[in-house]
Design an enzyme around this catalytic site. Structure first.
Site, PDB file in Angstrom:
ATOM      1  N   ASP A 160      16.155  -5.774   9.449  1.00 32.34           N
ATOM      2  CA  ASP A 160      16.309  -7.140  10.014  1.00 32.34           C
ATOM      3  C   ASP A 160      16.298  -6.742  11.581  1.00 32.34           C
ATOM      4  O   ASP A 160      15.417  -7.837  12.406  1.00 32.34           O
ATOM      5  CB  ASP A 160      17.304  -7.870   9.760  1.00 32.34           C
ATOM      6  N   HIS A 188      22.526  -9.620   5.431  1.00 33.47           N
ATOM      7  CA  HIS A 188      21.180  -9.334   4.967  1.00 33.47           C
ATOM      8  C   HIS A 188      20.772 -10.502   3.914  1.00 33.47           C
ATOM      9  O   HIS A 188      20.581 -10.262   2.698  1.00 33.47           O
ATOM     10  CB  HIS A 188      20.673  -7.897   4.362  1.00 33.47           C
TER      11      HIS A 188
HETATM   12  P1  NAD Z   1      12.097  -0.335  -6.970  1.00 31.55           P
HETATM   13  O1  NAD Z   1      12.377  -1.481  -8.201  1.00 31.55           O
HETATM   14  O2  NAD Z   1      10.895   0.114  -6.700  1.00 31.55           O
HETATM   15  O3  NAD Z   1      12.993   0.937  -7.063  1.00 31.55           O
HETATM   16  C1  NAD Z   1      14.519   0.824  -7.314  1.00 31.55           C
HETATM   17  C2  NAD Z   1      14.737   2.253  -8.226  1.00 31.55           C
HETATM   18  O4  NAD Z   1      16.153   2.142  -8.603  1.00 31.55           O
HETATM   19  C3  NAD Z   1      14.038   2.186  -9.582  1.00 31.55           C
HETATM   20  O5  NAD Z   1      13.349   3.398  -9.946  1.00 31.55           O
HETATM   21  C4  NAD Z   1      15.150   1.969 -10.706  1.00 31.55           C
HETATM   22  O6  NAD Z   1      14.781   2.573 -11.669  1.00 31.55           O
HETATM   23  C5  NAD Z   1      16.292   2.650  -9.781  1.00 31.55           C
HETATM   24  N1  NAD Z   1      17.578   2.401 -10.353  1.00 31.55           N
HETATM   25  C6  NAD Z   1      18.127   1.153 -10.758  1.00 31.55           C
HETATM   26  N2  NAD Z   1      19.464   1.187 -11.253  1.00 31.55           N
HETATM   27  C7  NAD Z   1      19.813   2.264 -10.527  1.00 31.55           C
HETATM   28  C8  NAD Z   1      21.027   3.050 -10.801  1.00 31.55           C
HETATM   29  N3  NAD Z   1      22.197   2.366 -11.467  1.00 31.55           N
HETATM   30  N4  NAD Z   1      21.079   4.119 -10.368  1.00 31.55           N
HETATM   31  C9  NAD Z   1      20.089   4.770  -9.875  1.00 31.55           C
HETATM   32  N5  NAD Z   1      18.782   4.247  -9.667  1.00 31.55           N
HETATM   33  C10 NAD Z   1      18.833   3.292 -10.119  1.00 31.55           C
HETATM   34  O7  NAD Z   1      12.688  -1.332  -5.924  1.00 31.55           O
HETATM   35  P2  NAD Z   1      12.777  -0.848  -4.113  1.00 31.55           P
HETATM   36  O8  NAD Z   1      11.464  -1.731  -3.624  1.00 31.55           O
HETATM   37  O9  NAD Z   1      12.762   0.650  -3.986  1.00 31.55           O
HETATM   38  O10 NAD Z   1      13.889  -1.581  -3.675  1.00 31.55           O
HETATM   39  C11 NAD Z   1      15.265  -0.950  -4.004  1.00 31.55           C
HETATM   40  C12 NAD Z   1      16.174  -2.165  -3.382  1.00 31.55           C
HETATM   41  O11 NAD Z   1      16.170  -2.123  -2.120  1.00 31.55           O
HETATM   42  C13 NAD Z   1      16.113  -3.660  -4.024  1.00 31.55           C
HETATM   43  O12 NAD Z   1      17.426  -3.954  -4.496  1.00 31.55           O
HETATM   44  C14 NAD Z   1      15.624  -4.352  -2.761  1.00 31.55           C
HETATM   45  O13 NAD Z   1      15.999  -5.507  -2.963  1.00 31.55           O
HETATM   46  C15 NAD Z   1      16.307  -3.562  -1.870  1.00 31.55           C
HETATM   47  N6  NAD Z   1      15.794  -3.753  -0.261  1.00 31.55           N
HETATM   48  C16 NAD Z   1      16.699  -3.828   0.587  1.00 31.55           C
HETATM   49  C17 NAD Z   1      16.265  -3.896   1.951  1.00 31.55           C
HETATM   50  C18 NAD Z   1      17.441  -4.164   2.991  1.00 31.55           C
HETATM   51  O14 NAD Z   1      16.612  -4.183   4.152  1.00 31.55           O
HETATM   52  N7  NAD Z   1      18.419  -4.055   2.884  1.00 31.55           N
HETATM   53  C19 NAD Z   1      14.986  -4.216   2.136  1.00 31.55           C
HETATM   54  C20 NAD Z   1      14.017  -3.799   0.986  1.00 31.55           C
HETATM   55  C21 NAD Z   1      14.319  -3.823  -0.063  1.00 31.55           C
HETATM   56  C1  LMR Z   2      13.629  -7.448   2.440  1.00 28.07           C
HETATM   57  O1  LMR Z   2      14.190  -7.635   3.509  1.00 28.07           O
HETATM   58  O2  LMR Z   2      12.379  -6.938   2.513  1.00 28.07           O
HETATM   59  C2  LMR Z   2      14.419  -7.182   1.224  1.00 28.07           C
HETATM   60  O3  LMR Z   2      15.547  -7.537   1.066  1.00 28.07           O
HETATM   61  C3  LMR Z   2      13.540  -7.840  -0.002  1.00 28.07           C
HETATM   62  C4  LMR Z   2      13.687  -9.253   0.153  1.00 28.07           C
HETATM   63  O4  LMR Z   2      13.956  -9.654  -1.175  1.00 28.07           O
HETATM   64  O5  LMR Z   2      13.529 -10.111   0.753  1.00 28.07           O
END
Ligand code: NAD
Ligand code: LMR
Length: 329
Positions: A160, A188
């Site tokens: 962010d 977030h």
């Molecule tokens: P994705 O679905 O591509 O990958 C997630 C992976 O986590 C999958 O491979 C899944 O099998 C694995 N997983 C699920 N449960 C698990 C567990 N208990 N232990 C270990 N692995 C596990 O998702 P992504 O695009 O890589 O995003 C991951 C997370 O990050 C999501 O929750 C998304 O919303 C979040 N995210 C946060 C931010 C932020 O700024 N904070 C930004 C983008 C995405």
């Molecule tokens: C982001 O900020 O890109 C992630 O948290 C994904 C979302 O669901 O907004």
């Protein structure tokens, strides 16, 4: 190559953020060019194949710093001796799921992971939670790890922050390196508050450099909704930018921030009226390997309302997971 190896655990290693992060981590972008890396990859059974494929590619990069790769579905194995943990894997919200279902499903992930970190990680463990809802997932992990100092648990709001800087640069015509003093407060989520009150653009207060009505209106919404915008345009959620932010976060935590501050979600010490212990985003600097909240910033009526709105949402999430029994300590 001279320093002791660092053991870096990453959950969700088979996912898209994992894929965008692991090659950069193996290249030494968190700890620098002198520190060998042991990678510990955590997945659920369905994700192990993808993590194994990534491990093959990591080997094919012949990174000089990459010492070892371990893949496992057991947090106790993955977190054994870990110095850094990036908790990315989370349960996404699916059709028909209520918010309480989502919090409960994630409690089932971050509670056990917190306990495993407590029992197995190295004494200097530092944790960043990326998986959403990141702030509350971090709170659950922290409250299940009573032997780890609370300030070692953080959640990612650096994405962010970077979005806030990038969009200000775009609007003002300045380069990113000419911008300082941007803060993202709160959760977030859509209630986050990207705050330009103390930001400087090319030596000029940001609120003089851009239209203040834009800064306190459209800009806030644009930053807060950027994740949704990426999903809409790209067809899936931010991956490389999230991985980049998680690496920035860990890099600055270890190596320091320098003159400017950044934004990190960490357990509140009561600063700026945020209730003690709530994991909320603040302006922070890192020195000597620890985050410190920047003190003494003036908070005007507008900023107060925006910070309070996001903190209220965090308190609601806190109460929801507390009532589910997910905050034992
Ligand atoms: P994705 O679905 O591509 O990958 C997630 C992976 O986590 C999958 O491979 C899944 O099998 C694995 N997983 C699920 N449960 C698990 C567990 N208990 N232990 C270990 N692995 C596990 O998702 P992504 O695009 O890589 O995003 C991951 C997370 O990050 C999501 O929750 C998304 O919303 C979040 N995210 C946060 C931010 C932020 O700024 N904070 C930004 C983008 C995405
Ligand atoms: C982001 O900020 O890109 C992630 O948290 C994904 C979302 O669901 O907004």
């Amino acid at each position: 190559m001279s320093a002791q190896p660092v053991t870096i655990a990453l959950s969700g290693a088979g996912g898209q953020i994992g894929y965008a992060a692991l090659f950069r981590i193996a290249a030494g972008e968190i700890c620098g060019p002198d520190t060998p890396v042991n990678l510990r990859l955590l997945e659920i059974p369905q994700g192990v194949g993808a993590a194994e494929g990534t491990a093959l590619e990591l080997a094919d990069c012949a990174f000089p710093l990459l010492n070892s790769i371990t893949i496992d579905t057991d947090p106790a194995v993955v977190f054994e001796g870990a110095n850094l943990a990036l908790l990315v894997g989370a349960r996404p919200r699916t059709a028909g799921m209520e918010r309480s279902d989502l919090l409960s499903a994630n409690g089932g992930i971050f509670g056990p992971q917190g306990r495993a970190l407590n029992d197995h990680a190295a004494d200097d463990i530092r944790v960043v939670v990326v998986g959403n809802p990141a702030n509350t997932n971090a709170l659950i992990a922290q409250r299940n790890a009573p032997d780890i100092p609370t300030n070692r648990f953080t959640a990612l709001t650096r994405l962010d922050h970077n979005r806030a800087v990038g969009l200000l640069a775009e609007r003002s015509g300045a380069s990113v390196s000419d911008i300082s003093g941007v803060t993202v407060w709160g959760n977030h989520s859509l209630t986050q508050y990207p705050d330009l009150s103390h930001a400087i653009v090319n030596g000029v207060p940001a609120l003089d450099a851009v239209d203040p009505a834009w800064a306190r209106g459209e800009y806030i919404e644009r930053v807060a909704k950027r994740g949704g915008e990426v999903i809409q345009v790209r067809g899936s959620s931010s991956a490389a930018s999230a991985a980049n932010a998680a690496i920035d976060h860990m890099h600055d935590w270890i190596n320091g921030t320098g003159a400017d501050w950044t934004s990190v979600s960490l357990p509140s010490d009561g600063s700026y009226g945020v209730p003690n212990g709530l994991i909320s985003s603040f302006p922070v600097r890192s020195t000597g390997g620890s985050w410190t909240i920047v003190q003494g910033l003036t908070v005007d009526v507008f900023s107060r309302e925006r910070i309070d709105a996001s903190v209220t949402e965090l308190l609601e999430e806190h109460d929801a997971v507390a009532s589910l029994g997910l905050l034992p300590h």
